[in-house]
Design a protein around this motif. Structure first.
Motif, PDB file in Angstrom:
ATOM      1  N   HIS A 145      -1.871  -5.628  -5.703  1.00 57.79           N
ATOM      2  CA  HIS A 145      -1.022  -6.169  -4.304  1.00 57.79           C
ATOM      3  C   HIS A 145      -0.365  -5.644  -3.241  1.00 57.79           C
ATOM      4  O   HIS A 145      -0.647  -4.589  -2.801  1.00 57.79           O
ATOM      5  CB  HIS A 145       0.906  -5.726  -4.681  1.00 57.79           C
TER       6      HIS A 145
ATOM      7  N   HIS B 163      -1.500  -5.978   1.163  1.00 51.11           N
ATOM      8  CA  HIS B 163      -0.996  -6.380   2.779  1.00 51.11           C
ATOM      9  C   HIS B 163      -2.337  -7.427   3.219  1.00 51.11           C
ATOM     10  O   HIS B 163      -2.297  -6.608   4.747  1.00 51.11           O
ATOM     11  CB  HIS B 163      -0.203  -6.127   3.255  1.00 51.11           C
TER      12      HIS B 163
ATOM     13  N   GLU C  46       6.017 -12.165  -1.710  1.00 51.33           N
ATOM     14  CA  GLU C  46       7.035 -10.932  -2.942  1.00 51.33           C
ATOM     15  C   GLU C  46       7.725 -12.163  -2.568  1.00 51.33           C
ATOM     16  O   GLU C  46       8.707 -12.189  -1.666  1.00 51.33           O
ATOM     17  CB  GLU C  46       7.130 -10.003  -2.462  1.00 51.33           C
TER      18      GLU C  46
ATOM     19  N   HIS D  61       7.047  -5.186  -8.558  1.00 50.07           N
ATOM     20  CA  HIS D  61       6.080  -4.518  -8.294  1.00 50.07           C
ATOM     21  C   HIS D  61       6.552  -3.434  -7.555  1.00 50.07           C
ATOM     22  O   HIS D  61       8.455  -3.459  -6.986  1.00 50.07           O
ATOM     23  CB  HIS D  61       5.140  -5.262  -6.576  1.00 50.07           C
TER      24      HIS D  61
ATOM     25  N   ASP E 230       0.236  -1.713  -2.504  1.00 52.72           N
ATOM     26  CA  ASP E 230       1.235  -1.755  -1.099  1.00 52.72           C
ATOM     27  C   ASP E 230       0.221  -1.293  -0.140  1.00 52.72           C
ATOM     28  O   ASP E 230       1.203  -1.348   0.897  1.00 52.72           O
ATOM     29  CB  ASP E 230       2.343  -1.270  -1.458  1.00 52.72           C
TER      30      ASP E 230
HETATM   31 ZN   LIG Z   1       4.319  -5.646  -0.604  1.00 57.09          ZN
END
Ligand SMILES: [Zn+2]
Length: 254
Positions: free
Chosen positions: A6, A8, A91, A153, A203
């Protein structure tokens, strides 16, 4: 190999994605799942996944962007999912941290995307913040619709919640927060998580692990998080690395 389940990568804070991916691979983080939060970020995630080997995309609308969700957006998401590098819907979920006024809309958009994932034969990536009770209500109610499973997550729930979601077949993903000095409760949850359910994530660009807390997070930091899990669970790192690779490949089918 390590996998960041996960990140970005499409976030504008990361201004040199090529280097970010190169540094990740140099640290044995060979695969990165680029997680999306609206239609545009979904398109960007797919572009990155097409450009870079080992990068995959999720598409979906984050609860904070639920006002944007409509039939047209859903149609476009369905179209995007024809791309082979799309591995999940996410998500998606509930976030009452900033906005409590639109709870009903958030729930509605969450459920619509759960059913979308079912229709498209994809797993889901769940984001839940200050909304665990309502998230669980929905997950219980729709449990027969998670044919391809899902991931919680940045998990931060209680032992009871952990047991319930593992019982429902979900995977649980941990990030930099497990390294924070004041995170003893979370480390107890990690200790209680069955090893065949654990995933790692950054993340990125948020939530850097110690000792880099406060700086920009990047997928190259995954080994630091894995090392912490290895210590907590008392499993040699090379063994944990293999187990988590298998877990990730199972849930994302990569
Ligand atoms: Zn995220």
């Amino acid at each position: 190999m390590f996998i960041d389940t996960h990140a970005h990568l499409q976030d504008e804070l990361l201004n040199d994605v090529e280097n970010v991916i190169k540094n990740a691979k140099n640290n044995n983080v060979q695969k990165i799942i680029c997680s999306s939060y609206d239609l545009n970020s979904s398109k960007s995630a797919i572009k990155l996944s097409e450009r870079y080997e080992g990068v995959f995309a999720t598409v979906g609308v984050h609860p904070e962007n639920c006002e944007d969700y409509n039939d047209e957006v859903e149609k476009q998401l369905i179209d995007l999912c024809k791309n082979k590098k799309v591995v999940a819907i996410g998500e998606i979920g509930l976030d009452y941290h900033y906005s409590k006024q639109n709870k009903e809309l958030q729930k509605d958009v969450f459920v619509r995307q759960i059913l979308l994932a079912e229709k498209l034969d994809l797993p889901i990536v769940i984001h839940t913040r200050d909304a665990m009770g309502d998230t669980l209500d929905i997950v219980r109610k729709y449990k027969s619709h998670f044919k391809k499973g899902g991931i919680f997550h940045c998990f931060h729930g209680s032992k009871e919640v952990l047991d319930e979601i593992c019982g429902l077949g979900f995977y649980v993903s941990y990030g930099g927060a497990i390294t924070f000095k004041n995170a003893n409760n979370l480390r107890e949850i990690v200790a209680a998580t069955p090893v065949d359910r654990i995933l790692t994530e950054t993340d990125c660009p948020y939530m850097s692990p110690e000792p880099f807390r406060g700086t920009q997070n990047q997928p190259k930091n995954i080994p630091i998080i894995a090392q912490k899990i290895s210590e907590i669970k008392n499993i040699p790192l090379f063994e944990l690395e293999k187990i988590m690779e298998i877990n990730t490949k199972k849930i994302y089918n990569i």
